[in-house]
Enzyme design. Structure first.
Site, PDB file in Angstrom:
ATOM      1  N   ASP A  94      42.746  58.979  24.687  1.00 35.59           N
ATOM      2  CA  ASP A  94      43.127  60.388  24.720  1.00 35.59           C
ATOM      3  C   ASP A  94      44.639  60.519  24.581  1.00 35.59           C
ATOM      4  OD1 ASP A  94      40.520  60.962  25.118  1.00 35.59           O
ATOM      5  OD2 ASP A  94      40.695  61.327  27.279  1.00 35.59           O
ATOM      6  N   GLU A 135      38.822  55.571  24.449  1.00 30.17           N
ATOM      7  CA  GLU A 135      38.962  55.702  25.907  1.00 30.17           C
ATOM      8  C   GLU A 135      37.648  55.493  26.639  1.00 30.17           C
ATOM      9  OE1 GLU A 135      41.914  58.168  27.222  1.00 30.17           O
ATOM     10  OE2 GLU A 135      41.028  58.675  29.152  1.00 30.17           O
ATOM     11  N   TYR A 139      40.495  68.808  23.307  1.00 28.44           N
ATOM     12  CA  TYR A 139      40.829  68.139  24.560  1.00 28.44           C
ATOM     13  C   TYR A 139      41.108  69.158  25.662  1.00 28.44           C
ATOM     14  CZ  TYR A 139      42.728  64.424  27.453  1.00 28.44           C
ATOM     15  OH  TYR A 139      42.940  63.520  28.444  1.00 28.44           O
TER      16      TYR A 139
END
Ligand SMILES: [Zn+2]
Ligand SMILES: [Zn+2]
Length: 945
Positions: free
Chosen positions: A105, A7, A311
């Protein structure tokens, strides 16, 4: 070759480092974009979205008649690359790739970014195998696992993200255009409206109205203090709030010794360990450490990207059974939390705590690897420590309290004292962010009698509901289903940057309120959370394949069309409402001259000033710096002397310029100028201020008799003051020119900033460029100015001076250009020859040039040259050209000297004319002789004027 697409660059680097293992990692750059290679593998990072959706061509003109704001609802959307270099590199590598693994992600946004990359890959390599690697933390275990067990892109998840993008664009763009046009706002002042943004703003506005409508109620609290074995004890009356003063006083008066213990109750209370962090919980906890929501998320994302935490965008508050809690504890051991970890390990609760929400995407936010305080830096460490400590707390036992409640009787009035003591701190030991307030009561027995040391009756007021803090607002948004874990903090950020809300806690600005109230009046669907919550439900349905993205977008389209039906029916009213309400945000307070309102005015170009709403009757005004220095806005502060709002200049990306009270500022900024007028006394200045004369230029423009009357001085003294004022103005103008020139002409070098040079020059008494040119070489050298530079500055200064003079004399800018092009720069150049000649040189009509020369001459205080008509001049030329041997060049020279016909030539002094024209005197005399002859014997073919 295997191509891996991450990402962001930073995660690409980490993933490459993990996957390469012992292989050497080679980093190269292609068009500035880093590529990490090992074995037969290349890893690149995107920059989040590398394409964005926009409307197809033809919709950029806001004022187009055909493409109305409503037409945006049905406009086709296209994807436009925003990161061209990355897109090019991605496609270049894709052509050579045998497999591509998307490692963005793992959430809706990440899936959409992955799908965008997938489409770019497919464009150039339609057959390549594309995998998807999903992970919740960028740690060796997670990454290796994810790449060993790749799956396919979840197109449903991506479709949900895509539908949201299209709907947000469609709502945001069409409504923003409609409202901005209705309120006649453009450029930097557009009024943005958005699907999530507007209901969020409405919540803040609502709260503000609640606060304004709040009527505080007075109530009374009664308490007493006593003691046991020398230890003070506070007890409160069991009626916690007396609403009526008389009964409160009566209760107080009845309160008298002895204070008898009527009941002692002891108990225990458990304080549950906190649940694991989801995004909202994390933002709230970080806010207590002083992190605004957007900052907290930025730092958390950074920690995630570097593999320190999992995350940070998650709605999950339950650890999944697959999460290796022991592994995390082990991994954290070599940190400064070693002792805490040992304690948690020894006292571990049987099951970790769990919150209310369990989802399958990401685990709650938790630490992913060990970090050291020094290497993270203070800000990142604070957030990392918070995540670690929260994790430890969720594994720790509950805290236990011993509680005690004692009831008393004092003359029939019931009182109570309560106490609490932490008997087992549990999770509080490792999570010290909220302090435990212990209040330990001494041991008391039923029937015991105690003294009353004091009885206190306090008058209090009920408080309005508090304004929203950022984290409280995010919690509220979550409850109402507004936005997502990834977007909530961004939405608040947007409201702040659009100047709809301000302050901490948040309160609406006038514009924010005006827009909200107008929408509520005419199309309240936009401001209510229901619509956007429905959309969130639809997103879930898309993810679960219960509905298609196309279907959801179509429904949203028709919803927006019905909103437009309402809006378009009331466009005019909406515009007027917003304009009327926002006019107030520019209103500063009373005009010192007439008492009507002063208001900030912005003109189309960069000009802004403060003017009186009584204009043209009242002409009071205060100049402001050009808008390039910042747009003038009023602030909440008031000047206690003038009752005016303070003014601030706000420019994107730089610190605001505080003007303060504009009138105080106006007076102060003229103080130096007034001090340069030798005959002006402080008493004069006071009198001038009291008569609303604030500036030197106002003095210069006042009639002498009037000034004499105001100051009660003789007329000639008033004239002196006016002359001095004019001199000061001229001096200031020269200084300002000098300053501008120095800034423009001298390239900043080390040790010679323009500001420094100007200061030194003024100290040396040099106020203008002429002075600079005549300055001692030693001084210039000291300031780092070369002779050549001083020279060219002088020339430039002359040009500036000329231009100003000519402009003031009345020469229009368009004509000025023609004169300059013909080499006529200065007033002297204008007057160096007769207009007849000048008109030929410049190519403007004789009439025009004569008018211009007359203006310049008058401005110079000179008598303008005689005027001729075009016919006169043309006859005169024909006439002169009949003279023997007179050339075109000589004709031009004669005209320049104002000798435009034979009569004038005949009347001219030969010697003087020769000096002026450069034509030998003999020749002139010869022509004069010819003319004299002709006068005696007039010929038919010569017309003498
Ligand atoms: Zn006024
Ligand atoms: Zn003031």
């Amino acid at each position: 070759m295997d191509l891996i697409v991450a990402e962001k660059n930073i995660s690409a680097h980490r993933i490459a480092a993990i996957l390469s293992g012992r292989e050497k990692l080679k980093e190269s750059r292609d068009a500035g974009v880093p590529v990490y290679r090992f074995n037969d593998c290349a890893v690149i990072g995107l920059r989040g979205h590398v394409v964005e959706i926009d409307f197809e061509e033809g919709y950029t003109n806001w004022r187009s008649r055909e493409k109305t704001p409503r037409s945006l609802i049905d406009a086709r959307t296209i994807k436009v690359p925003t990161e061209k270099k990355i897109v090019q590199l991605l496609q270049k590598l894709s052509r050579q790739a045998d497999t591509v693994t998307i490692a963005t992600d793992f959430d809706t946004e990440g899936e959409l970014i992955g799908k965008e990359a997938y489409e770019l890959v497919r464009q150039v390599n339609p057959d390549v195998t594309v995998h998807r690697a999903r992970f919740s933390a960028i740690t060796p275990d997670e990454i290796r696992n994810a790449f060993a067990k790749t799956t396919a892109i979840d197109f449903d998840l991506a479709a949900a993200g895509e539908a949201r993008q299209v709907i947000d664009l469609m709502w945001g763009a069409s409504l923003t255009r409609f409202i901005s046009l209705a309120a006649r706002r453009g450029g930097a002042n557009i009024l943005s409206v958005g699907r999530v943004q507007s209901p969020t703003l409405a919540m803040i506005v609502d709260r503000e109205r609640e606060i304004e409508a709040f009527v505080p109620q007075t109530y009374w609290e009664l308490s007493l203090s006593t003691e046991k074995d020398g230890e003070p004890v506070e007890a409160r009356h069991q009626t916690t709030r007396f609403c009526d003063k008389d009964s409160a006083i009566a209760a107080r008066d009845r309160t008298r010794e002895p204070l008898v213990v009527t009941e002692v109750k002891e108990g225990t209370r458990t304080e549950k360990a906190p649940a694991p962090f989801d995004t909202t919980g994390f933002i709230v906890a970080a806010a207590r450490l002083g992190f605004p929501a957007a900052n907290a998320m930025r730092v958390a994302e950074d920690l995630y990207m570097n593999g320190y935490i999992s995350y940070p965008r998650t709605d999950n508050t339950v650890y999944p059974s697959t999460l290796d809690l022991n592994g995390i504890l082990r991994a954290l051991r070599p940190t400064e939390f070693e002792e805490d970890i040992a304690w948690v390990t020894a006292n571990r609760r049987p099951h970790p705590t769990r919150g209310k929400k369990s989802s399958t995407d990401h685990p709650p936010i938790h630490p992913a690897s060990a970090a050291a305080r020094q290497s993270l830096g203070q800000e990142r460490w604070k957030i990392y420590e918070l995540v670690v400590r929260r994790f430890l707390a969720t594994l720790s036992p509950d805290a236990r309290w011993r509680t005690m409640k004692v009831n008393f009787d004092a003359g029939g009035e019931p009182y109570t004292a309560t106490g609490g003591q932490l008997t087992s701190p549990g999770w509080r030991k490792v999570y010290p962010y909220s302090s435990a307030k212990e209040y330990i009561l001494p041991v008391m027995r039923e029937g015991e009698r105690l003294p009353i040391n004091d009885v206190k009756l306090e008058e209090k007021e009920t408080q309005p509901p508090p304004r929203y803090s950022q984290s409280r607002l995010i919690q509220q948004m979550e409850e109402l289903g507004l936005g997502t874990k990834s977007t909530r903090h961004e939405v608040i950020q947007k409201l702040v940057s659009r100047k709809y809300v301000e302050g901490t806690p948040l309160r609406p600005t006038l514009v924010g309120r005006a827009v909200t109230e107008s929408l509520e009046n005419h199309a309240d669907t936009i401001t209510r959370p229901a619509m956007t919550r429905t959309l969130e439900e639809h997103m879930e349905q898309i993810k679960a394949r219960k509905r298609s993205g196309i279907d959801v977008v179509a429904e949203s389209r028709s919803m927006l069309h019905s909103v437009f039906n309402q809006l378009e029916a009331h466009g005019e009213e909406i515009g007027v409402e917003i304009m009327e309400q926002t006019a107030e945000e520019m209103t500063l307070g009373p005009c010192p001259v007439c008492g009507r309102d002063l208001r900030i005015r912005h003109l189309r170009n960069q000009t802004q000033f403060i003017g009186c709403t009584g204009y043209p009757e009242c002409t009071f005004n205060i100049g402001l710096p050009m808008a390039m220095w910042g747009r003038a806005l009023r602030t909440d502060k008031h000047c206690t002397v003038h009752g005016l709002h303070h003014v601030r200049l706000v420019r994107k990306g730089s610190r605001p310029w505080e003007i303060g009270c504009p009138l105080c500022h106006h007076m102060e900024s003229n103080t130096e100028a007034f001090s340069l007028m030798p005959s002006l006394t402080p008493a004069h200045r006071e009198t001038l201020l009291s008569r609303h004369i604030y500036t030197v230029s106002e003095v210069a423009n006042t009639a002498p008799e009037r000034l004499a009357g105001i100051l009660d001085i003789p007329d000639d003294e008033a004239r002196t003051l006016i002359r001095e004022a004019e001199e000061v103005l001229a001096l200031l103008r020269r200084r300002s020119d000098c300053r501008k020139l120095v800034r423009r002409m001298l390239a900043p070098k080390k040790g010679r900033s323009p500001a420094k040079i100007i200061r030194h020059l003024q100290e040396a008494g040099i106020n203008d460029v002429a002075g600079l040119a005549g300055a001692a070489p030693a001084l210039l050298k000291k300031l780092g100015i070369t002779e050549k530079e001083a020279d060219s500055m002088l020339r430039e200064a002359k040009m500036v001076e000329n231009e100003r003079f000519l402009r003031n004399a009345g020469i229009p800018a368009a004509s000025m250009k023609k004169y300059f092009a013909a080499g006529i720069f200065s007033p002297e150049d204008f007057l160096s020859g007769h207009p007849v000649w000048l008109s030929g040189v410049v190519g403007l009509s004789l009439d025009t040039v004569q008018r211009h020369v007359e203006m310049v001459a008058r401005a110079k205080g000179l008598t303008p040259p005689a005027k001729y008509t075009t016919a006169q001049v043309s006859r005169g030329r024909d006439n002169l050209l009949t003279l023997p041997g007179l050339t075109d060049l000589q004709l031009e020279r004669l005209q320049k000297a104002g000798i435009v016909d034979s009569t004038l030539l005949l009347a001219a002094d030969a010697a003087a004319a020769a000096a002026q024209t450069g034509i030998p005197a003999g020749k002139i005399k010869a022509w004069q002789a010819v003319l004299q002859e002709r006068e005696k014997k007039p010929r038919d073919d010569i017309i003498v004027i």
